[in-house]
Design an enzyme around this catalytic site. Structure first.
Site, PDB file in Angstrom:
ATOM      1  N   PHE A 121      -7.087  -4.818  -0.272  1.00 44.10           N
ATOM      2  CA  PHE A 121      -8.162  -5.464  -0.699  1.00 44.10           C
ATOM      3  C   PHE A 121      -9.473  -5.151   0.251  1.00 44.10           C
ATOM      4  O   PHE A 121     -10.454  -4.549   0.065  1.00 44.10           O
ATOM      5  CB  PHE A 121      -8.414  -6.705  -0.792  1.00 44.10           C
ATOM      6  CG  PHE A 121      -7.353  -7.034  -2.110  1.00 44.10           C
ATOM      7  CD1 PHE A 121      -5.917  -7.715  -1.613  1.00 44.10           C
ATOM      8  CD2 PHE A 121      -7.868  -7.258  -3.091  1.00 44.10           C
ATOM      9  CE1 PHE A 121      -4.992  -7.894  -2.824  1.00 44.10           C
ATOM     10  CE2 PHE A 121      -6.795  -7.464  -4.481  1.00 44.10           C
ATOM     11  CZ  PHE A 121      -5.373  -7.885  -3.881  1.00 44.10           C
ATOM     12  N   THR A 157       0.845  -1.289   0.050  1.00 40.24           N
ATOM     13  CA  THR A 157       0.015  -0.006  -0.085  1.00 40.24           C
ATOM     14  C   THR A 157       0.929   1.399  -0.033  1.00 40.24           C
ATOM     15  O   THR A 157       0.427   2.074  -0.500  1.00 40.24           O
ATOM     16  CB  THR A 157      -0.978   0.006   1.321  1.00 40.24           C
ATOM     17  OG1 THR A 157      -0.164  -0.102   2.377  1.00 40.24           O
ATOM     18  CG2 THR A 157      -1.928  -1.117   1.132  1.00 40.24           C
ATOM     19  N   GLN A 202       1.409 -13.078  -1.160  1.00 42.00           N
ATOM     20  CA  GLN A 202       0.332 -13.364  -2.020  1.00 42.00           C
ATOM     21  C   GLN A 202      -0.095 -12.289  -2.861  1.00 42.00           C
ATOM     22  O   GLN A 202      -0.907 -12.070  -3.791  1.00 42.00           O
ATOM     23  CB  GLN A 202      -1.131 -13.096  -0.788  1.00 42.00           C
ATOM     24  CG  GLN A 202      -0.981 -14.042   0.215  1.00 42.00           C
ATOM     25  CD  GLN A 202      -2.075 -13.656   1.253  1.00 42.00           C
ATOM     26  OE1 GLN A 202      -3.029 -14.183   1.526  1.00 42.00           O
ATOM     27  NE2 GLN A 202      -1.423 -13.146   2.431  1.00 42.00           N
ATOM     28  N   HIS A 244       0.016 -16.525  -5.043  1.00 38.52           N
ATOM     29  CA  HIS A 244      -1.426 -16.213  -6.042  1.00 38.52           C
ATOM     30  C   HIS A 244      -0.626 -15.884  -7.459  1.00 38.52           C
ATOM     31  O   HIS A 244      -1.432 -15.038  -7.955  1.00 38.52           O
ATOM     32  CB  HIS A 244      -2.114 -15.114  -5.064  1.00 38.52           C
ATOM     33  CG  HIS A 244      -2.717 -15.421  -4.194  1.00 38.52           C
ATOM     34  ND1 HIS A 244      -3.173 -14.409  -3.047  1.00 38.52           N
ATOM     35  CD2 HIS A 244      -3.213 -16.479  -3.851  1.00 38.52           C
ATOM     36  CE1 HIS A 244      -3.988 -15.381  -2.199  1.00 38.52           C
ATOM     37  NE2 HIS A 244      -3.910 -16.417  -2.554  1.00 38.52           N
ATOM     38  N   SER A 259      -4.443  -9.693   6.060  1.00 39.58           N
ATOM     39  CA  SER A 259      -5.431  -9.916   7.224  1.00 39.58           C
ATOM     40  C   SER A 259      -5.672 -11.518   7.465  1.00 39.58           C
ATOM     41  O   SER A 259      -6.396 -11.667   8.468  1.00 39.58           O
ATOM     42  CB  SER A 259      -6.806  -9.451   6.345  1.00 39.58           C
ATOM     43  OG  SER A 259      -7.260 -10.202   5.157  1.00 39.58           O
TER      44      SER A 259
HETATM   45  N1  APR Z   1       1.522  -1.387   6.809  1.00 42.89           N
HETATM   46  C1  APR Z   1       0.942  -2.481   7.604  1.00 42.89           C
HETATM   47  N2  APR Z   1      -0.082  -3.189   7.356  1.00 42.89           N
HETATM   48  C2  APR Z   1      -1.008  -2.541   6.404  1.00 42.89           C
HETATM   49  C3  APR Z   1      -0.723  -1.515   5.653  1.00 42.89           C
HETATM   50  C4  APR Z   1       0.556  -0.962   6.022  1.00 42.89           C
HETATM   51  N3  APR Z   1       1.299   0.188   5.117  1.00 42.89           N
HETATM   52  N4  APR Z   1      -1.674  -1.228   4.609  1.00 42.89           N
HETATM   53  C5  APR Z   1      -2.702  -2.120   4.995  1.00 42.89           C
HETATM   54  N5  APR Z   1      -2.354  -3.045   5.952  1.00 42.89           N
HETATM   55  C6  APR Z   1      -2.917  -4.245   6.299  1.00 42.89           C
HETATM   56  C7  APR Z   1      -4.393  -4.053   6.444  1.00 42.89           C
HETATM   57  O1  APR Z   1      -4.814  -3.733   7.923  1.00 42.89           O
HETATM   58  C8  APR Z   1      -4.972  -5.359   6.302  1.00 42.89           C
HETATM   59  O2  APR Z   1      -5.248  -6.111   7.480  1.00 42.89           O
HETATM   60  O3  APR Z   1      -2.794  -5.038   5.258  1.00 42.89           O
HETATM   61  C9  APR Z   1      -3.808  -5.998   5.549  1.00 42.89           C
HETATM   62  C10 APR Z   1      -4.126  -6.209   3.787  1.00 42.89           C
HETATM   63  O4  APR Z   1      -5.365  -7.385   3.971  1.00 42.89           O
HETATM   64  P1  APR Z   1      -6.030  -7.584   2.923  1.00 42.89           P
HETATM   65  O5  APR Z   1      -6.373  -6.312   2.058  1.00 42.89           O
HETATM   66  O6  APR Z   1      -7.007  -8.916   3.016  1.00 42.89           O
HETATM   67  O7  APR Z   1      -5.036  -7.970   1.879  1.00 42.89           O
HETATM   68  P2  APR Z   1      -4.259  -9.524   1.666  1.00 42.89           P
HETATM   69  O8  APR Z   1      -4.371 -10.191   3.308  1.00 42.89           O
HETATM   70  O9  APR Z   1      -3.305  -9.588   0.877  1.00 42.89           O
HETATM   71  O10 APR Z   1      -5.499 -10.550   1.013  1.00 42.89           O
HETATM   72  C11 APR Z   1      -4.949 -11.793   0.491  1.00 42.89           C
HETATM   73  O11 APR Z   1      -7.311 -11.757  -0.801  1.00 42.89           O
HETATM   74  O12 APR Z   1      -8.541 -11.157  -2.439  1.00 42.89           O
HETATM   75  C12 APR Z   1      -7.482 -11.833  -2.381  1.00 42.89           C
HETATM   76  O13 APR Z   1      -5.887 -12.633  -3.926  1.00 42.89           O
HETATM   77  C13 APR Z   1      -6.181 -11.445  -3.188  1.00 42.89           C
HETATM   78  O14 APR Z   1      -3.926 -11.664  -2.398  1.00 42.89           O
HETATM   79  C14 APR Z   1      -5.157 -11.325  -1.821  1.00 42.89           C
HETATM   80  C15 APR Z   1      -5.860 -12.140  -0.792  1.00 42.89           C
END
Ligand code: APR
Length: 252
Positions: free
Chosen positions: A38, A31, A104, A122, A196
């Site tokens: 997501f 991010t 991922q 992924h 997450s």
């Molecule tokens: N630093 C630390 N944590 C962060 C930051 C940051 N700068 N920005 C966001 N986050 C945290 C959020 O609080 C959230 O808990 O990162 C987490 C991202 O979670 P998701 O959006 O669910 O992403 P992810 O866990 O990678 O999703 C897994 O889901 O949709 C599918 O294929 C897609 O690979 C993805 C998978």
């Protein structure tokens, strides 16, 4: 919970004590490179329904749904640059403190930052494969076809439809996931950064690893199992970690 510095000092201790550390990253590590995650507020899934635009089943029946609704969100990913978290993870691999990164993410930023052992559970966005004859084209060539109005993009040899080599919901998992299970099972310490842990089967990996540490802004599905939770931004936490290790003469 202690201050961020205290949490980072504990993280450094655990890294140094572990003979074999695997890092599992999610969208939260990217991010700060400008790629939305997501499930945070405003994340990608608040803009498009993943189970529609990114599902293997929809793709087989109506591939234009992905190319019209899903692809535009991915096109920005390939122009992103690594951030401090990716850089420090690559540096930690070079010092031997991290043995591999399981990600991922499909953005390729770990490799761009210099990580060499990266398991993309992924898939990735470097190529797309014809669903009929298996021939591959580059992501850029796929975008060229789509932006020229060829939706869905088709193979010049057999007219089959090209599908990106990232994992859609419902796809089988790539070979890298089997490798990731082996690496996690052999690890003494699994450090999760920016995920997450809501998505299976990747969220199974923390259950086969040794000790679990999570670096994440928000709550995760495995918070109840951690020996340490560092609630902070990945780029900042990894930068503080590197400073801590440098200050103690443990890395140069
Ligand atoms: N630093 C630390 N944590 C962060 C930051 C940051 N700068 N920005 C966001 N986050 C945290 C959020 O609080 C959230 O808990 O990162 C987490 C991202 O979670 P998701 O959006 O669910 O992403 P992810 O866990 O990678 O999703 C897994 O889901 O949709 C599918 O294929 C897609 O690979 C993805 C998978």
């Amino acid at each position: 919970m202690g201050s961020l510095q205290e949490q980072v000092a504990k993280l450094a201790e655990k890294l140094l004590a572990s003979q074999r550390t695997v890092v599992l990253t999610g969208a939260g590590v990217s991010t700060e490179s400008g790629i939305p995650d997501f499930r945070s507020p405003g994340g990608l899934w608040s803009k498009v329904d993943p189970l529609y635009a990114f599902s293997a089943e929809t793709f087989v029946k109506r591939p234009e749904v992905f190319y019209q609704l899903g692809l535009p969100h991915l096109a920005s990913i390939t122009s992103a640059k690594p951030n401090r978290a990716h850089e420090v993870l690559a540096a930690l691999e070079k010092t031997g403190l991290v043995s591999c990164v399981v990600t991922q993410n499909v953005d390729g930023l770990h490799q761009q930052a210099g990580s060499s052992r990266v398991l993309e559970v992924h898939g990735h966005l470097r190529t797309a494969t014809c669903m009929e004859c298996g021939s591959k084209i580059s992501w850029d060539f796929l975008l060229e076809k789509v932006f020229a109005g060829q939706i869905p993009p088709r193979c010049t040899d057999c007219r089959g439809i090209f599908k990106p080599d990232c994992v859609f919901f419902g796809d089988s998992m790539p070979q890298d996931f089997d490798e990731a299970i082996k690496e996690s099972s052999a690890s003494e310490l699994l450090v999760v950064v920016g995920s997450s842990l809501e998505v299976a089967p990747v969220n199974y990996l923390p259950t086969v690893a040794g000790e679990l540490v999570i670096i994440n802004l928000g709550p995760t599905m495995a918070d109840h199992k951690v020996s340490l939770k560092v609630g902070g931004k990945a780029g900042q936490v990894m930068d503080l970690l590197w400073e801590n290790l440098m200050r103690n003469g443990l890395v140069s």
